[in-house]
Design a protein around this motif. Structure first.
Motif: not given
Length: 348
Positions: A341-342, A345, A348
Motif C-alpha cells: 500500500h505504501a 501511494e 501514484e
C-alpha cells in the motif's frame, strides 16, 4: 566471503559474535565481501542506521540482497534507536532499524521531528526478540517469577532488598540487580511492560549498555538477577539460568516456540524496520524493502534455522540466523500488505 552469499555459510550464527562487535560503525567491508555477486540493473546506495540491537538483522538481510544486486551498496550503522531516528527524521537515512516503535505521542518527540521535516515513513515489523530474566547457575530456589513479583522488584521506590523480600522461603541475602541502561530500547520495553511506564525503574541497579556486562555480573554472583536479550542466554548457557515468567497462566521460558507463538508474555517484543516514504520512489529501495518479505531460496533453505517442511521469508530467516525470532506468517502477510500500500501511494 566474496565468492558465496551468506546463505551458503553456516545458518545459525551468533549475532553478538559475528556482528555486534561492529555496532556503531559502518559495515563498509560488507560491500567488498559481496562485490562478486550477481549483477542486475539495480544500482545505488541505501543508507541504513538505527538500533544497535537490530543491526545484525538488517545487516544479514542487506548482505543477501546485495549478493543478488551487486551494484547496490547498503552501508549499515548501529548508532542506536534514538540517535537513528534523529537522522532518519532529518532525512539523512533511507532505512531505520528500531528496537521499539517511533515515539509519536503528539509532543516534542521523534514523530514531531519527522512531521516538521516533511518526512513520511512506513513502519514494518520484521522480527521478534524475547527479553529474558537471568539468575546465577548456583541459584537453586528461583526458577519462575510472576509479573507482579518482577514489578515489585524493579519498580521505582521498590522496597525489595533481599530474596526473602520476594518470597519468605527464599534466602535472606541481598538481591544484586543488573539490567540495560535508559538509552536502550530493551530498557524502554522492559520497564513499560513490567512496571507500567517507560523509565519506571529503581535507581540502585547496575545499568549497562552492553548485555555482556550484565551476563558477567550475574555469572559472578549467586544472588544476582538480571534482564537482557534472550539470545544472550543461549550464548551463555553454562553461565546463566533462565527464570520463567508467569503472566497469570503458567511459567513460560523464552524459547523459539514460545516467542514465535506469542505465549512468552509480556516479554516478547517486536523489532521494526522503517522506510522513508520518499526513498521508496527509488527502484533499488523498493526492491530492498520487498526483499524482506520474499521467500528464501538457494542454500538458505538448507540452513539449520529452517525446520523441516518450513517456508520462510528473508526477514524470518535473517531473524533466526542472527539469534532473533521470526514473525508469524500471518504477521508477515500483514506487513507485506502494508508495504504494498505504501509503495502504491508513493507511485501514484
Amino acid at each position: 566471503m566474496a565468492n558465496e552469499p551468506t546463505a551458503g555459510r553456516a545458518g545459525g550464527l551468533s549475532r553478538r559474535r559475528v556482528l555486534l562487535g561492529v555496532a556503531g560503525t559502518t559495515l563498509s567491508a560488507l560491500a567488498g565481501c559481496i562485490a562478486r555477486g550477481r549483477e542486475t540493473d539495480l544500482e545505488g546506495e541505501i543508507l541504513m542506521d538505527g538500533s544497535n540491537t537490530v543491526l545484525p538483522h538488517g545487516a544479514v538481510v542487506s548482505e543477501e540482497f546485495q549478493w543478488r544486486n551487486n551494484r547496490v551498496q547498503i552501508p549499515v550503522r548501529g548508532s542506536g534507536t534514538g540517535a537513528g531516528f534523529q537522522r532518519f527524521c532529518d532525512g539523512e537515512t533511507d532505512v531505520q532499524n528500531a528496537s521499539r516503535r517511533i515515539f509519536d505521542d503528539g509532543g516534542d518527540d521523534e514523530g514531531a521531528l519527522c512531521e516538521a521535516n516533511g518526512i513520511e515513513y512506513v513502519e514494518l515489523q520484521t522480527a521478534l526478540d524475547g527479553i529474558a530474566v537471568y539468575v546465577n547457575p548456583e541459584n537453586d530456589w528461583c526458577d519462575c517469577l510472576t509479573t507482579d513479583e518482577l514489578e515489585r522488584i524493579w519498580e521505582s521506590g521498590s522496597d525489595i532488598d533481599t530474596w526473602s523480600d520476594v518470597r519468605d522461603e527464599w534466602p535472606d541475602e541481598e538481591l544484586e540487580l543488573y539490567g540495560r541502561d535508559p538509552a536502550s530500547g530493551t530498557f524502554d520495553y522492559f520497564t513499560e511492560e513490567i512496571t507500567g511506564e517507560v523509565g519506571n525503574i529503581r535507581s540502585d541497579y547496575s545499568a549497562s549498555a552492553d548485555t555482556n556486562v550484565i551476563v558477567r555480573g550475574v555469572r559472578g554472583d549467586r544472588y544476582a538477577l538480571g534482564f537482557g536479550g534472550a539470545g544472550y542466554y543461549y550464548e551463555n548457557e553454562d553461565d546463566l539460568e533462565l527464570v520463567a515468567v508467569d503472566d497469570g497462566d503458567a511459567c513460560i521460558e523464552p524459547t523459539r516456540s514460545s516467542i514465535e507463538d506469542g505465549s512468552y508474555e509480556p516479554l516478547t517484543r517486536p523489532l521494526y524496520t522503517y522506510f522513508r516514504a520518499d526513498a521508496l520512489e527509488r527502484e533499488e529501495v523498493r526492491a530492498f524493502a520487498q526483499f524482506y518479505f520474499e521467500e528464501i531460496d538457494g542454500p538458505a533453505t538448507e540452513a539449520d534455522v529452517v525446520e523441516s517442511g518450513e517456508t520462510l521469508s528473508w526477514t524470518q530467516w535473517g531473524a533466526r540466523r542472527v539469534g532473533f525470532y521470526g514473525i508469524s506468517d500471518e504477521r508477515l502477510q500483514e506487513e507485506a500488505q502494508t508495504l504494498r500500500h505504501a509503495i502504491a501511494e508513493v507511485l501514484e
